[in-house]
Write a protein that holds these residues in place. Structure first.
Motif, PDB file in Angstrom:
ATOM      1  N   GLU A 266     -26.296  -6.191  37.845  1.00  0.00           N
ATOM      2  CA  GLU A 266     -25.903  -7.577  37.512  1.00  0.00           C
ATOM      3  C   GLU A 266     -27.133  -8.478  37.395  1.00  0.00           C
ATOM      4  O   GLU A 266     -27.212  -9.326  36.482  1.00  0.00           O
ATOM      5  CB  GLU A 266     -24.961  -8.088  38.601  1.00  0.00           C
ATOM      6  CG  GLU A 266     -24.330  -9.435  38.312  1.00  0.00           C
ATOM      7  CD  GLU A 266     -25.047 -10.568  39.010  1.00  0.00           C
ATOM      8  OE1 GLU A 266     -24.851 -11.721  38.608  1.00  0.00           O
ATOM      9  OE2 GLU A 266     -25.825 -10.286  39.929  1.00  0.00           O
ATOM     10  N   LEU A 267     -28.106  -8.303  38.282  1.00  0.00           N
ATOM     11  CA  LEU A 267     -29.343  -9.076  38.188  1.00  0.00           C
ATOM     12  C   LEU A 267     -30.098  -8.749  36.903  1.00  0.00           C
ATOM     13  O   LEU A 267     -30.639  -9.642  36.233  1.00  0.00           O
ATOM     14  CB  LEU A 267     -30.234  -8.790  39.395  1.00  0.00           C
ATOM     15  CG  LEU A 267     -30.043  -9.638  40.646  1.00  0.00           C
ATOM     16  CD1 LEU A 267     -31.057  -9.232  41.705  1.00  0.00           C
ATOM     17  CD2 LEU A 267     -30.163 -11.125  40.338  1.00  0.00           C
TER      18      LEU A 267
ATOM     19  N   VAL B 137     -28.846  -7.705  34.077  1.00  0.00           N
ATOM     20  CA  VAL B 137     -28.136  -8.300  32.936  1.00  0.00           C
ATOM     21  C   VAL B 137     -28.398  -9.794  32.863  1.00  0.00           C
ATOM     22  O   VAL B 137     -28.616 -10.362  31.786  1.00  0.00           O
ATOM     23  CB  VAL B 137     -26.627  -8.000  33.050  1.00  0.00           C
ATOM     24  CG1 VAL B 137     -25.843  -8.818  32.020  1.00  0.00           C
ATOM     25  CG2 VAL B 137     -26.372  -6.512  32.863  1.00  0.00           C
ATOM     26  N   ARG B 138     -28.387 -10.472  34.002  1.00  0.00           N
ATOM     27  CA  ARG B 138     -28.661 -11.906  34.019  1.00  0.00           C
ATOM     28  C   ARG B 138     -30.051 -12.218  33.471  1.00  0.00           C
ATOM     29  O   ARG B 138     -30.247 -13.191  32.738  1.00  0.00           O
ATOM     30  CB  ARG B 138     -28.554 -12.463  35.438  1.00  0.00           C
ATOM     31  CG  ARG B 138     -27.150 -12.777  35.923  1.00  0.00           C
ATOM     32  CD  ARG B 138     -27.185 -13.219  37.368  1.00  0.00           C
ATOM     33  NE  ARG B 138     -25.887 -13.658  37.835  1.00  0.00           N
ATOM     34  CZ  ARG B 138     -25.472 -14.910  37.828  1.00  0.00           C
ATOM     35  NH1 ARG B 138     -26.258 -15.863  37.347  1.00  0.00           N
ATOM     36  NH2 ARG B 138     -24.274 -15.238  38.279  1.00  0.00           N
ATOM     37  N   ALA B 139     -31.026 -11.382  33.858  1.00  0.00           N
ATOM     38  CA  ALA B 139     -32.404 -11.628  33.429  1.00  0.00           C
ATOM     39  C   ALA B 139     -32.649 -11.166  31.999  1.00  0.00           C
ATOM     40  O   ALA B 139     -33.650 -11.571  31.386  1.00  0.00           O
ATOM     41  CB  ALA B 139     -33.368 -10.937  34.383  1.00  0.00           C
ATOM     42  N   GLY B 140     -31.785 -10.306  31.463  1.00  0.00           N
ATOM     43  CA  GLY B 140     -31.959  -9.856  30.083  1.00  0.00           C
ATOM     44  C   GLY B 140     -32.807  -8.616  29.939  1.00  0.00           C
ATOM     45  O   GLY B 140     -33.327  -8.355  28.843  1.00  0.00           O
ATOM     46  N   PHE B 141     -32.961  -7.835  31.000  1.00  0.00           N
ATOM     47  CA  PHE B 141     -33.692  -6.584  30.870  1.00  0.00           C
ATOM     48  C   PHE B 141     -32.975  -5.674  29.863  1.00  0.00           C
ATOM     49  O   PHE B 141     -31.748  -5.663  29.772  1.00  0.00           O
ATOM     50  CB  PHE B 141     -33.790  -5.883  32.225  1.00  0.00           C
ATOM     51  CG  PHE B 141     -34.811  -6.488  33.156  1.00  0.00           C
ATOM     52  CD1 PHE B 141     -36.156  -6.200  32.997  1.00  0.00           C
ATOM     53  CD2 PHE B 141     -34.425  -7.374  34.157  1.00  0.00           C
ATOM     54  CE1 PHE B 141     -37.108  -6.757  33.845  1.00  0.00           C
ATOM     55  CE2 PHE B 141     -35.360  -7.934  35.004  1.00  0.00           C
ATOM     56  CZ  PHE B 141     -36.718  -7.636  34.844  1.00  0.00           C
ATOM     57  N   PHE B 142     -33.750  -4.908  29.125  1.00  0.00           N
ATOM     58  CA  PHE B 142     -33.272  -4.023  28.057  1.00  0.00           C
ATOM     59  C   PHE B 142     -32.775  -4.797  26.837  1.00  0.00           C
ATOM     60  O   PHE B 142     -32.266  -4.204  25.889  1.00  0.00           O
ATOM     61  CB  PHE B 142     -32.151  -3.084  28.548  1.00  0.00           C
ATOM     62  CG  PHE B 142     -32.473  -2.396  29.833  1.00  0.00           C
ATOM     63  CD1 PHE B 142     -33.506  -1.469  29.911  1.00  0.00           C
ATOM     64  CD2 PHE B 142     -31.751  -2.683  30.983  1.00  0.00           C
ATOM     65  CE1 PHE B 142     -33.815  -0.844  31.116  1.00  0.00           C
ATOM     66  CE2 PHE B 142     -32.048  -2.054  32.183  1.00  0.00           C
ATOM     67  CZ  PHE B 142     -33.092  -1.131  32.259  1.00  0.00           C
ATOM     68  N   GLN B 143     -32.889  -6.135  26.886  1.00  0.00           N
ATOM     69  CA  GLN B 143     -32.486  -6.948  25.732  1.00  0.00           C
ATOM     70  C   GLN B 143     -33.634  -7.782  25.193  1.00  0.00           C
ATOM     71  O   GLN B 143     -33.705  -8.036  23.992  1.00  0.00           O
ATOM     72  CB  GLN B 143     -31.310  -7.868  26.125  1.00  0.00           C
ATOM     73  CG  GLN B 143     -30.050  -7.111  26.507  1.00  0.00           C
ATOM     74  CD  GLN B 143     -28.949  -8.059  26.967  1.00  0.00           C
ATOM     75  OE1 GLN B 143     -29.178  -9.243  27.139  1.00  0.00           O
ATOM     76  NE2 GLN B 143     -27.760  -7.519  27.158  1.00  0.00           N
ATOM     77  N   VAL B 144     -34.515  -8.243  26.079  1.00  0.00           N
ATOM     78  CA  VAL B 144     -35.668  -9.042  25.675  1.00  0.00           C
ATOM     79  C   VAL B 144     -36.920  -8.373  26.213  1.00  0.00           C
ATOM     80  O   VAL B 144     -36.861  -7.384  26.938  1.00  0.00           O
ATOM     81  CB  VAL B 144     -35.559 -10.495  26.186  1.00  0.00           C
ATOM     82  CG1 VAL B 144     -34.315 -11.179  25.634  1.00  0.00           C
ATOM     83  CG2 VAL B 144     -35.522 -10.521  27.726  1.00  0.00           C
TER      84      VAL B 144
END
Length: 658
Positions: free
Chosen positions: A467-468, A470-477
């Motif tokens: 969940e942390l 995803v909130r921080a955007g790891f693997f996305q940014v």
């Protein structure tokens, strides 16, 4: 003379508590500003007076003033200084003064840090705190006077229960009381809201920090108590579902539900009536715990009092506080209508499921704790309700809660996308499967219950990390940007994930210890070696040693693994001559992955010694998980948005209000 001054200040504190509990209520109802402004001053004065009384009692213990009955009955001139200090609250009368002092401390904190509260509302909160203080000060002075004198004064005291002569006593009861008594503030906020007939997002914002502080203290207090029982009592365990243990666990469960319910009130303006009821029930359960400990209905290492008159007094306080608050709730609750609607699959729905399961679990523990007492009181047979009942009823209620926890933390408000949330939890699911497979390969943890526990703990822990991420955007940014976003997360959001991670670590530790413990109970002669979970344990020697106020037989155990020395562990069988009581002191060698726990018993006629040897895996994870949960509460309290009170209004708005 100092004791008389302490007694006098305690009487003055009761008078001040009466004024604090009556005049501000009248002033808020009649809009009389001087009476409204009296509440903070009275709260601070009451705290000052109770502090002076507490210091006088502390002085009597440190000076070994055996002319006081409480010192004579619970101290001795040879007792080490640390235990003279902690012995102040190692008895009924002294612990009650500590209780009242912490209650006054919370009232003073509201007076000092509740500057953003509306003045009439703040006066009502402090008035309710004053009435609670009045009841417990009367209990202390009329049935449990800590300053009662003996004439003539004895030359020495009777000593303190040797089990309580431990450094843990200096930390466990005060921390536990901070949690118990801290929930009185949430209760006072709820009663003030019912008196005013208004509950809104501002009320939820005001009550959350106080509830969080009490929950954090109670979490650490229960953990410290469990740790104390583990390393002091020498039975190799950490929790036995003792009725007094349950008495502290029930307010924790209800307080956890209250914390989550208050979030819904603040964010969505719904579940208001239910949240008020939870605030009342949480403190009511704390009062019930006080009744169980001090009424004499229980015989436990935790219980203080056996005087029936004290039990009747506490029962009367319990009836007034619970009955009066529930009557007010029944009158006012129909007017507390909820706000926006929400779909079952939503953040509100997840928090509602959380509340229902926690409330059911609390009711289950309450039933198992009180049913034997009620049956005995009605003349029925004496029965005991122990771990088999609670393991069979409480644990299944926790399974759906733990399964839903990671998804509930990520789902949207009002209407959520459950398939989308589950897809974002793919890494956590894969990690959970890996942990489950690893646990299945271990011979000592192949039980179904053990595998479920490992899966649940891993799912909660990895789901919180997921969940942390995803909130921080790891693997996305870009990772650098994701780290910046992680550092910029609100502390309250970060603390939620940290608390859930602590819960996961705690579950893993409990599961490993409960299902993977290796135990050997046998008789050993000095020089004899036995095998224990891959270790070779040798009873090297048993010798007589002298402590500061006890004599002991000390057993020395040498531990090897594959012929290589690992450690040396000492266990003692102590005898306290003043109290004429023996106490077993286990020897423990701890690492991050396991505890070696050895207990020296009594000698046999053939020269052998009874010993108990335990290998407890991942025990430290339990204390570490509880510590993470307590740290999460502290981190959340430092969030600017969750400081005591609502946001400070703008200067112009404040002038317009005036």
């Amino acid at each position: 003379m100092i004791a008389e001054l302490g007694h006098f200040t305690l009487v003055l504190a009761m008078v001040v508590a009466f004024l604090q509990g009556t005049l501000p209520l009248w002033g808020a109802a009649r809009r009389q500003a001087p009476l409204v402004e009296l509440a903070p001053a009275a709260a601070l004065l009451q705290f000052t007076l109770v502090t002076l009384a507490f210091l006088a009692l502390l002085n009597a213990h440190l000076a070994s003033d055996f002319s006081l009955a409480i010192v004579y009955q619970n101290s001795h001139s040879t007792k080490p200084l640390l235990y003279k200090f902690s012995g102040v609250w190692g008895n009924h009368e002294g612990s009650l003064v500590l209780w009242v002092w912490i209650l006054a401390l919370f009232g003073a904190a509201v007076a000092l840090f509740g500057r953003n509260l509306p003045r009439p509302f703040k006066a009502r909160v402090l008035a309710v705190q004053g009435l609670i203080g009045l009841g417990f000060l009367a209990f202390s002075l009329f049935t449990s006077n800590p300053f009662a004198r003996l004439d003539p004064a004895p030359l020495d005291g009777l000593g303190l229960n040797p089990i309580l002569q431990d450094p843990g006593l200096a930390f466990h009861p005060p921390m536990l009381y901070l949690g118990y008594v801290g929930f009185s503030t949430a209760y006072s906020f709820a009663m003030a809201a019912l008196i005013e007939g208004r509950v809104d997002a501002g009320w939820a914002r005001w009550v959350r920090p106080w509830t969080l502080a009490a929950w954090m203290a109670l979490t650490l207090g229960i953990a410290l108590g469990s740790w104390w029982a583990y390393y002091t009592l020498g039975w190799g365990g950490f929790w036995f579902w003792d009725p007094v243990e349950n008495a502290s666990f029930m307010p924790w469960l209800a307080g956890t539900a209250l914390l989550h319910s208050a979030i819904v009130v603040e964010k969505r303006d719904t579940l208001k009536s239910w949240t008020i009821l939870l605030a009342i029930l949480t403190f009511s359960l704390a009062l019930l715990g006080t009744f169980l400990v001090r009424s004499g209905v229980l015989t436990s290492v935790h219980a203080f009092a056996t005087d029936p008159s004290r039990g009747v007094f506490v029962l009367a306080l319990l009836g007034i506080a619970v009955g009066g608050s529930l009557a007010l709730y029944a009158w006012r609750a129909p007017a507390l209508q909820g706000g926006g609607a929400f779909a079952p699959v939503s953040r509100e729905g997840a928090l509602l499921l959380n509340n229902l399961l926690l409330a059911t679990a609390t009711a289950t523990v309450l039933l198992g704790t009180l049913y034997p007492l009620l049956l005995d009181g009605l003349g029925g047979p004496k029965i005991s309700v122990g771990p088999p009942f609670f393991n069979a009823t409480f644990l299944p209620l926790m399974v759906p809660l733990l399964v839903a926890l990671p998804a509930g933390s990520m789902i949207a408000w009002k209407r959520g996308d459950l398939p989308g949330v589950l897809s974002r939890l793919g890494l956590a699911a894969a990690g959970t499967v890996a942990v489950l497979l690893a646990a299945a390969l271990l011979a000592d943890t192949r039980s179904t219950l053990g595998l479920m526990g490992f899966a649940a703990g891993a799912w909660v822990l990895l789901g919180s990390l997921n969940e942390l991420a995803v909130r921080a955007g790891f693997f996305q940014v870009h990772p650098a940007r994701a780290w910046r976003r992680l550092k910029g997360l609100p502390r309250s959001a970060f603390s939620m994930s940290l608390a859930h991670m602590g819960l996961g670590v705690l579950i893993l530790g409990i599961t490993a210890t409960a299902t993977g413990q290796t135990e050997r109970i046998l008789a050993m002669r000095p020089g004899e070696t036995v095998a224990l979970a891959g270790y070779e344990v040798t009873l090297a020697s048993v010798e007589q040693v002298q402590g500061p106020n006890y004599a002991a037989r000390r057993g020395t155990f040498a531990v090897q693994r594959n012929g290589a020395p690992v450690t040396t562990v000492h266990s003692e069988k102590r005898f306290f001559p003043v109290e004429s009581m023996p106490v077993t002191k286990p020897g423990i060698h701890s690492t991050l992955l396991r505890d070696l726990y050895f207990v020296l018993g009594d000698p046999n006629s053939d020269g052998a010694w009874a010993v108990r040897l335990y290998h407890n895996p991942l025990v430290f994870w339990m204390w570490g998980g509880a510590g993470l949960m307590g740290l999460a509460g502290l981190v959340s309290l430092t969030d600017r948005r969750l400081r005591v009170g609502a946001p400070v209004p703008a200067r112009g708005s404040r002038a317009a209000t005036a």
